[in-house]
Design an enzyme around this catalytic site. Structure first.
Site, short mmCIF file in Angstrom:
data_model
loop_
_atom_site.label_atom_id
_atom_site.label_comp_id
_atom_site.label_asym_id
_atom_site.label_seq_id
_atom_site.Cartn_x
_atom_site.Cartn_y
_atom_site.Cartn_z
N GLU A 93 0.69 -1.00 -0.28
CA GLU A 93 -0.05 -0.06 0.00
C GLU A 93 0.87 1.26 0.13
O GLU A 93 0.34 2.45 -0.50
CB GLU A 93 -0.99 0.08 1.04
CG GLU A 93 -2.18 -0.44 0.78
CD GLU A 93 -3.19 -0.49 2.11
OE1 GLU A 93 -3.24 0.36 3.04
OE2 GLU A 93 -4.40 -0.87 1.81
N HIS A 108 8.72 -26.50 -1.60
CA HIS A 108 8.15 -27.78 -2.20
C HIS A 108 6.97 -27.13 -3.15
O HIS A 108 5.99 -27.86 -3.47
CB HIS A 108 7.82 -28.69 -1.28
CG HIS A 108 8.77 -29.30 -0.28
ND1 HIS A 108 9.32 -30.42 -0.81
CD2 HIS A 108 9.66 -28.76 0.62
CE1 HIS A 108 10.39 -30.77 0.11
NE2 HIS A 108 10.50 -29.60 0.86
N LYS A 131 -14.28 -0.07 -3.78
CA LYS A 131 -15.32 0.08 -3.21
C LYS A 131 -16.27 0.99 -3.86
O LYS A 131 -17.56 0.77 -3.82
CB LYS A 131 -14.71 1.01 -2.13
CG LYS A 131 -13.64 0.28 -1.00
CD LYS A 131 -13.30 1.19 0.18
CE LYS A 131 -12.28 1.03 1.10
NZ LYS A 131 -11.78 1.87 2.04
O1 PA5 Z 1 -3.44 0.95 5.90
C1 PA5 Z 1 -4.55 1.71 5.72
O2 PA5 Z 1 -4.75 2.69 5.97
C2 PA5 Z 1 -5.59 0.58 5.62
O3 PA5 Z 1 -5.24 -0.51 5.14
C3 PA5 Z 1 -6.85 0.47 6.42
O4 PA5 Z 1 -6.15 0.28 7.70
C4 PA5 Z 1 -7.77 -0.26 6.22
O5 PA5 Z 1 -8.38 -0.04 4.98
C5 PA5 Z 1 -8.98 0.13 7.25
O6 PA5 Z 1 -9.47 1.07 7.36
P1 PA5 Z 1 -9.97 1.42 8.65
O7 PA5 Z 1 -9.17 1.40 9.89
O8 PA5 Z 1 -10.70 2.80 8.38
O9 PA5 Z 1 -11.48 0.68 9.03
#
Ligand code: PA5
Length: 433
Positions: A288, A309, A423
């Site tokens: 990310e 393996h 989303k």
């Molecule tokens: O690193 C990030 O920002 C994302 O992976 C969030 O942690 C994830 O989408 C969950 O978001 P939230 O804590 O708002 O539910």
């Protein structure tokens, strides 16, 4: 002195001799941007200070964790992405592999929900919770993420039916934004114990905040030691601002160099299955953070020797776009020698009295040699053993390296605009207003 070490001799033949010297100025600039908080996304650098800032919150975190543990056989942690993976990474790394089946547990089992939308998963968990004493930690920074919101709606109702509204409110703890979001609103209305995720701490950098620390403490582990390890790594990385002795700078430079030479995939490898979720956490952190603007190393993961393996063939002889980074653990917690066998039908007597850990390490060495021969640069991050302190060090090391790596790519390592795309489609297809 830090216990984590970065070793790159397994990549030496793939790197120019003077790489550190030639890249020193560039990575130093990134280091200054990060520590001076002047780079891209600098309003999301609260994680840099978490080892210190969390000290003050430790008593409350420990107190709430103890209260939940005292009334629960199971603590259900509801969250996804950064609101889930850090806690799971640490808990799974520290607990016995078969903890679920141990009868003499002194602390609750932590189970996770809200990290998928499988109806069967939620159904199965609900069935288990019918028969267990449990409590809930619900985590969402935005307070609006669909997966944890669905899971929380289901288990909130279940908890209220099982224990009555007043008791359920005591069994639910929320970790969310200080002011915004549906979860914050709900927590205030219901009077749940609440911890705040600060505005300047992004999800995937939040494991050293209550997001990670509360579930880890509820599982019975020493969160002070995790912070101590992280603080020690922080001091090292702040006090050494040159490539000669800053392992995060070294790691970031080598990754960046290999990436520019066509090594587009980093395989994070452990020879300890208990690090499986640590690798999942690493994948999210780097994926990310770096994967944007059509750039970034693809973070993949393997547990060896298991995956030798399956994927081992590809690593050895498939397309040469990989490098591997091994989290190498020196000591196991327990020893188990191979017994002598009079008949020796399996021909294993040559291993007689050797410890399994020694054999595992030999597999690691043999694999490293084979992969280097096969054109796969090998980096190693060594720790003496898996414990709270070394995990704290590793967490800070990877977060810091990831941020430096993002700056070397000239992207913002702290946003995730691409996550919204699925989303939008899903909401449109579901007819959300
Ligand atoms: O690193 C990030 O920002 C994302 O992976 C969030 O942690 C994830 O989408 C969950 O978001 P939230 O804590 O708002 O539910």
């Amino acid at each position: 002195m830090i216990q984590t070490h970065f070793i790159c001799d397994g990549a030496a033949q793939f790197l120019p001799k003077n790489l550190y010297e030639t890249e020193n100025a560039r990575v130093q600039k990134c280091w200054h941007q990060l520590t001076g908080q002047t780079g891209k996304g600098n309003d999301f650098l609260g994680w840099l200070e978490l080892p210190e800032t969390m000290e003050m919150q430790l008593p409350k975190i420990k107190e709430v964790a103890q209260r939940l543990a005292g009334c629960s056989e199971v603590v259900v942690v509801i969250g996804i992405g950064g609101s889930y993976l850090g806690a799971r990474a640490v808990i799974e790394a520290l607990q016995s592999h078969f903890r679920m089946l141990e009868n003499d547990r002194k602390s609750p089992i932590v189970l996770f929900a809200g990290n998928n939308m499988s109806e069967d998963y939620l159904f199965d968990l609900k069935n288990i919770l019918d028969k267990k004493e449990y409590s809930i930690i619900v985590i969402s920074k935005s307070g609006t993420t669909t997966e944890p919101a669905i899971a929380f709606r289901i288990f909130k109702e279940h908890c209220e039916k099982k224990y009555g509204k007043a008791e359920a409110c005591k069994r639910i703890v929320a970790i969310t934004d200080k002011a915004r979001g549906a979860l914050k609103q709900l927590a205030t209305q219901e009077g749940y114990d609440t911890f705040v995720i600060e505005d300047n701490v992004g999800g995937r950098y939040s494991v050293l905040s209550p997001v990670g620390l509360l579930p880890i403490a509820a599982a019975g582990y020493d969160i002070s030691h995790i912070l101590e390890g992280a603080q020690r790594m922080k001091e090292w990385l702040y006090n050494h601002n040159g490539t000669a002795d800053n392992p995060a700078m070294q790691y970031a430079i080598i990754r960046n160099y290999l990436y520019n030479k066509g090594k587009k995939i980093e395989l994070m490898v452990a020879y300890e299955p208990r690090l499986y979720y640590f690798i999942e956490w690493y994948k999210q952190l780097f994926g990310e953070s770096e994967g944007k603007e059509n750039k970034g190393i693809f973070p993949a993961g393997c547990v060896f020797s298991t995956d030798l393996h399956s994927l081992g063939q590809y690593v050895q002889e498939g397309e040469r776009m990989l490098f591997e980074t091994v989290i190498s653990v020196e000591k196991s917690h327990h020893t188990l020698p191979i017994p002598f066998d009079e008949q020796n039908i399996d021909k294993l007597n040559y291993l007689q009295q050797k410890k399994i850990q020694e054999i595992n390490q030999t597999a690691e060495t043999g694999t490293r040699m084979a992969h280097i021969d096969g054109g796969v640069p090998n980096l190693r991050i060594t720790i003496p053993e898996i414990c709270e302190e070394t995990l704290g060090e590793l967490i800070y090391f990877f977060e810091f390296s990831c941020a430096l790596g993002g700056y070397l790519l000239d992207i913002n390592p702290f946003d995730q605009p691409g996550v919204e795309a699925y989303k939008k489609n899903m909401f449109r297809l579901l007819g959300k207003e």
